[in-house]
Design an enzyme around this catalytic site. Structure first.
Site, short mmCIF file in Angstrom:
data_model
loop_
_atom_site.label_atom_id
_atom_site.label_comp_id
_atom_site.label_asym_id
_atom_site.label_seq_id
_atom_site.Cartn_x
_atom_site.Cartn_y
_atom_site.Cartn_z
N GLN A 1 1.12 -1.27 -0.30
CA GLN A 1 0.26 0.06 -0.15
C GLN A 1 0.73 1.51 -0.42
O GLN A 1 1.45 1.42 1.37
CB GLN A 1 -0.77 -0.18 1.30
CG GLN A 1 -1.57 1.07 1.47
CD GLN A 1 -2.41 1.35 2.87
OE1 GLN A 1 -2.12 0.46 3.57
NE2 GLN A 1 -4.24 1.90 2.46
N GLY A 2 0.78 1.89 -0.89
CA GLY A 2 1.79 3.27 -1.37
C GLY A 2 0.51 4.61 -0.89
O GLY A 2 0.61 5.22 -1.24
N TYR A 3 0.76 4.27 0.83
CA TYR A 3 -0.53 5.81 1.41
C TYR A 3 0.92 6.71 1.82
O TYR A 3 1.11 7.97 1.16
CB TYR A 3 -1.60 5.23 1.84
CG TYR A 3 -2.85 4.60 1.35
CD1 TYR A 3 -2.66 4.77 0.60
CD2 TYR A 3 -3.71 4.69 1.69
CE1 TYR A 3 -3.55 4.33 -0.47
CE2 TYR A 3 -5.36 4.49 2.04
CZ TYR A 3 -5.21 4.37 0.20
OH TYR A 3 -6.31 4.31 -0.81
N SER A 4 1.06 6.59 2.51
CA SER A 4 2.12 7.18 3.84
C SER A 4 3.33 8.21 3.29
O SER A 4 4.16 7.05 2.23
CB SER A 4 2.19 6.66 5.00
OG SER A 4 1.47 6.32 5.74
N SER B 1 4.30 -1.50 4.28
CA SER B 1 4.59 -3.01 5.17
C SER B 1 4.21 -4.30 3.67
O SER B 1 4.28 -3.80 2.42
CB SER B 1 3.22 -3.33 5.85
OG SER B 1 2.99 -2.66 6.82
N GLU C 1 -11.59 -1.54 4.98
CA GLU C 1 -10.36 -2.73 5.49
C GLU C 1 -10.40 -3.09 6.99
O GLU C 1 -10.55 -4.33 6.99
CB GLU C 1 -9.43 -1.33 6.23
CG GLU C 1 -7.64 -1.89 5.90
CD GLU C 1 -6.70 -0.81 7.25
OE1 GLU C 1 -6.14 -1.20 7.07
OE2 GLU C 1 -6.86 0.60 6.95
N SER D 1 -3.65 7.40 13.50
CA SER D 1 -3.96 7.63 14.33
C SER D 1 -4.74 7.43 15.82
O SER D 1 -6.16 7.88 14.64
CB SER D 1 -2.53 8.39 14.97
OG SER D 1 -3.32 9.48 13.78
N GLU E 1 -6.12 10.21 16.96
CA GLU E 1 -6.16 11.60 16.92
C GLU E 1 -7.12 11.34 15.65
O GLU E 1 -8.30 12.64 15.52
CB GLU E 1 -5.21 12.72 16.91
CG GLU E 1 -4.80 12.43 18.02
CD GLU E 1 -3.25 11.65 18.57
OE1 GLU E 1 -2.69 11.46 19.16
OE2 GLU E 1 -3.24 10.54 17.38
#
Length: 397
Positions: free
Chosen positions: A132-135, A167, A251, A376, A378
């Site tokens: 997964q290429g998100y962050s 990951s 997810e 997170s 938050e």
């Protein structure tokens, strides 16, 4: 809601148990229990072959709609049955779960039929792995700040930028990437959801991130003009935010129950240690252990309720808040049960005999990230405040 299983489900359970007993032999049996969170570096080649073993008999993709993609038909309750039996059998941890549980539902919801025919059978066979290429370094919890750019080039895109905390990137064949296809856009606008092949030497560079636990579950991924074909864009150009958010909503499903069975095994280990070391005689520790058990049972009922189709837009965020905090507290509880010995490794350190961690020490260190990764705490609370409670959005400078 009725949380029981019917006769067809129990017949499916017997079939699953029989298959697992017959196939969890040899190298697969020796890799039993390896590769879970905090230990994803373990038994990589064996786990990849285990993925193909599952695929050969149609055990991947039970939750997909019928479409001839190589997976078995299974009701929702049968998916739960399979997930439970797989976890209880102590099978090697999956390496294809991102393709099965994230990419596949996204293609079934937002993709076109050509994309489904191209990618879903390969996932169902266990032949192609995904990441997964998100962050990004400046866009973790604030995902709308992504800067990875994708520039149109003929019949495709050239992708340039950096992703982080990715990951399984070291083993993945493909990556689904949230990238900015409109250079003049900001925030949620101008983003696209692209499927990018990882085998592009000189254009895709994967660098493992060594953690304080000594392992490297996560990676940095650098794209330098990596090619993504236009027909591998999911949704319209500029519609990437909607697709990306839809994926996150998909997810947390049946896989949550698998996760909880793993949590139960970890809790059992902590309880056994408390009894063995006499820590169970401490009334405070005993109360904390009982509370952990009760909270885990509550999480199970909540997960089953969610699978029953509540339509609650806050359900995924509630689930993440529940399990992230619970698992982190379990790691802390494990160290309290161990007492002063928790600061020691399994053996004294020497250059010939380097520092190592046991399972409970890895649990404690890895769970420090539970309230951060996957969104997170938050961010989850903000989602609940805005989308469920209807509170006003936070003003940005």
């Amino acid at each position: 809601m009725d949380f029981g299983f019917g006769p067809e489900d129990e017949a499916f359970r017997r079939e699953a148990r029989t298959w697992l007993r017959a196939h969890l032999t040899g190298e697969f049996a020796r890799a039993a229990g390896q590769g879970g969170p905090g230990s994803e570096h373990e038994a990589g080649p064996v786990r990849r072959e285990w993925e193909r073993e599952l695929g050969r008999d149609g055990w991947i993709g039970l939750g997909w709609e019928a479409g001839g993609y190589g997976n078995r038909r299974a009701s929702l309750t049968q998916q739960v049955v399979w997930a439970e039996e797989f976890a209880r059998a102590g099978a090697p941890a999956r390496v294809g779960h991102i393709g099965e549980n994230l990419l596949a539902p996204t293609l079934l919801t937002y993709g076109d039929e050509e994309q489904r025919k191209r990618f879903l059978p390969a996932v169902a066979r266990g032949d192609e792995l995904w990441c997964q290429g998100y962050s990004e370094p400046g866009a973790g919890s604030d995902l709308a700040a992504v800067r990875t750019a994708a520039v149109r080039d003929g019949d495709g895109y050239r992708v340039t930028g950096q992703k982080i905390w990715t990951s399984l990137a070291q083993d993945a064949d493909w990556c689904f990437v949230l990238a900015r296809t409109d250079a003049a856009s900001a925030r949620h606008e101008g983003l696209s959801f692209l499927l990018v092949p990882m085998d592009q030497p000189g254009r895709v560079d994967v660098r493992p991130i060594r953690q304080m636990s000594g392992t490297s579950e996560f990676n940095e991924v650098f794209f330098d003009g990596a090619v993504a074909r236009a027909e591998h864009r999911v949704g319209a150009e500029g519609d990437g935010w909607r697709v990306a958010m839809g994926l996150l909503a998909l997810e947390r499903g049946v896989s949550t129950l698998v996760q909880q069975i793993g949590f139960a095994a970890e809790l059992s280990d902590v309880v056994a240690l408390a009894l063995r070391e006499g820590a169970g005689a401490d009334p405070v520790l005993r109360q904390q252990l009982v509370r952990a058990w009760a909270e885990l049972r509550t999480m199970r009922w909540n997960a089953l309720r969610t699978l029953g189709g509540t339509g609650d837009p806050g359900a995924p965020s509630v689930a993440k808040l529940l399990w992230g905090g619970w698992h982190q507290r379990l790691g802390e509880l494990a160290m309290r049960v161990r007492g002063a010995a928790a600061a020691l490794g399994p053996h004294d350190w020497t250059p010939e005999n380097p520092y190592e961690l046991d399972a409970l020490q890895r649990l404690f260190l890895f769970t420090r990230a539970d309230t951060v990764y996957g969104g997170s705490d938050e961010i989850q609370r903000t989602i609940l405040a805005q989308r469920v409670l209807g509170l006003p959005k936070e003003r940005r400078a």
